[in-house]
Design an enzyme around this catalytic site. Structure first.
Site, mmCIF file in Angstrom:
data_model
loop_
_atom_site.group_PDB
_atom_site.id
_atom_site.type_symbol
_atom_site.label_atom_id
_atom_site.label_comp_id
_atom_site.label_asym_id
_atom_site.label_seq_id
_atom_site.Cartn_x
_atom_site.Cartn_y
_atom_site.Cartn_z
ATOM 1 C CG HIS A 177 -1.950 -1.037 1.239
ATOM 2 N ND1 HIS A 177 -1.706 -2.312 1.688
ATOM 3 C CD2 HIS A 177 -3.254 -1.020 0.844
ATOM 4 C CE1 HIS A 177 -2.812 -3.030 1.578
ATOM 5 N NE2 HIS A 177 -3.757 -2.277 1.076
ATOM 6 C CG ASP A 249 -4.237 -5.296 -4.233
ATOM 7 O OD1 ASP A 249 -5.268 -4.679 -3.891
ATOM 8 O OD2 ASP A 249 -3.480 -5.832 -3.418
#
Length: 342
Positions: A177, A249
């Site tokens: 992330h 993702d």
């Protein structure tokens, strides 16, 4: 065509967001905690979304443990890594519990007309703090056994399963992330360990979708798995025989920035073999794609609509109030057992 999954800013759909949802390339919507205040509000939000795009795939990350977007009015699902310890290592009991928790997670979402949870995590519990107890175990054979049972519980509620993060995120310390994780291990370690849950569950026909990792495995391929045709086309499709939906993702994650701006990231993901790309927490990024990206002329070979629930199975499951109630009590029992250990 429907190649894009996006998100919403708040508790209802703004007019600008409604316009985005009507775009023909938008086929999915992912919900987050910011979109939730109560079960009643969530149901109203989903109804609002369905009025705009009835067929859209509505998804959420609702794995259990620390990754559960909806809490008030929902059962708190234990972390997957707590199941086997709570069963005191008894795999027969743990598998039964995993099945009931998969059913519980799925039926509580389906009751709100949410189609899909991006679950389960098939990564091994290694050095990755962002994975940790989201994983069933550090051992491939335990992940396979427990994930199989969890997925079977989901299926008994009518929900398909999306395994993540292919080919394995557990052996990198960095969080994709906020950083670019690099897994420096030899190919042999990945293929003999991390990939096994994906391989076996694909062979069993248990996975309707897969989400690749924004992780680079330089001893195998120079690109992050989600941007790698080697990982997605050669290994996942050809060698493992996966014929479900490949979701990228979130292309807003730091681990995706290697491919450039959103136009570059989307192109890299689609070229590599993704069927649906996720862009979260960045409305300007979504708009740049809707307004400036040259989308494929043909529909995805594996459309996300393959993940729509089995409505007949869900209708049966919704009438099984005793199973739902027993599963809720089980979840609370595992939570209490874990709290007693802390």
């Amino acid at each position: 065509m429907s190649y894009l999954m996006l998100d919403l800013l708040s508790l209802d759909v703004s007019e600008a967001e409604a316009e985005m949802l009507r775009h023909p390339q938008v086929g999915g919507l992912i919900l987050f905690s910011r979109n939730f205040s109560s079960r009643e509000q969530l149901i109203a939000l989903v109804q609002q979304i369905r009025q705009i795009r009835p067929e859209i795939l509505i998804a959420v990350d609702h794995e259990g443990g620390r990754v559960q977007r909806f809490r008030e009015g929902f059962t708190l699902i234990p972390a997957m890594g707590d199941i086997l310890p709570a069963a005191k290592g008894d795999m027969v009991i743990a598998k039964r519990w995993a099945c009931e928790l998969g059913f519980l997670m799925a039926i509580e979402l389906l009751a709100c007309d949410i189609d899909l949870s991006f679950a389960p995590v098939l990564d091994l519990n290694g050095i990755s703090q962002v994975i940790g107890k989201r994983s069933f175990s550090a051992k491939p054979e335990e992940v396979i056994a427990l994930a199989q049972s969890f997925i079977e519980g989901m299926a008994e509620a009518g929900m398909g399963a999306v395994g993540k993060h292919f080919p394995g995120h557990g052996s990198v310390a960095a969080d994709s992330h906020i950083a670019q994780p690099i897994d420096e291990r030899e190919a042999e370690a990945i293929f003999n360990q991390d990939i096994l849950p994906f391989k076996d569950l694909i062979a069993m026909g248990k996975l309707s979708g897969i989400m690749p990792a924004h992780v680079i495995y330089p001893k195998v391929d120079p690109n992050p798995a989600g941007f790698s045709s080697y990982w997605l086309k050669q290994i996942l499709r050809k060698e493992l025989g996966f014929n479900g939906v490949i979701f990228s993702d979130d292309l807003g994650m730091k681990g995706a920035s290697i491919a450039g701006d959103y136009l570059g990231r989307a192109q890299a993901a689609l070229d590599a073999g993704c069927d649906m790309i996720l862009v979260c927490n960045d409305n300007p990024g979504v708009m740049s794609l809707l307004n400036g990206f040259v989308w494929p002329a043909s529909a995805p070979q594996h459309p996300a609509s393959l993940l729509k629930p089995n409505a007949a199975q869900t209708a049966i499951a919704l009438e099984n109030a005793s199973r739902w109630e027993n599963a809720k009590q089980l979840a609370e029992q595992i939570q209490l057992a874990q709290q007693a250990k802390v």
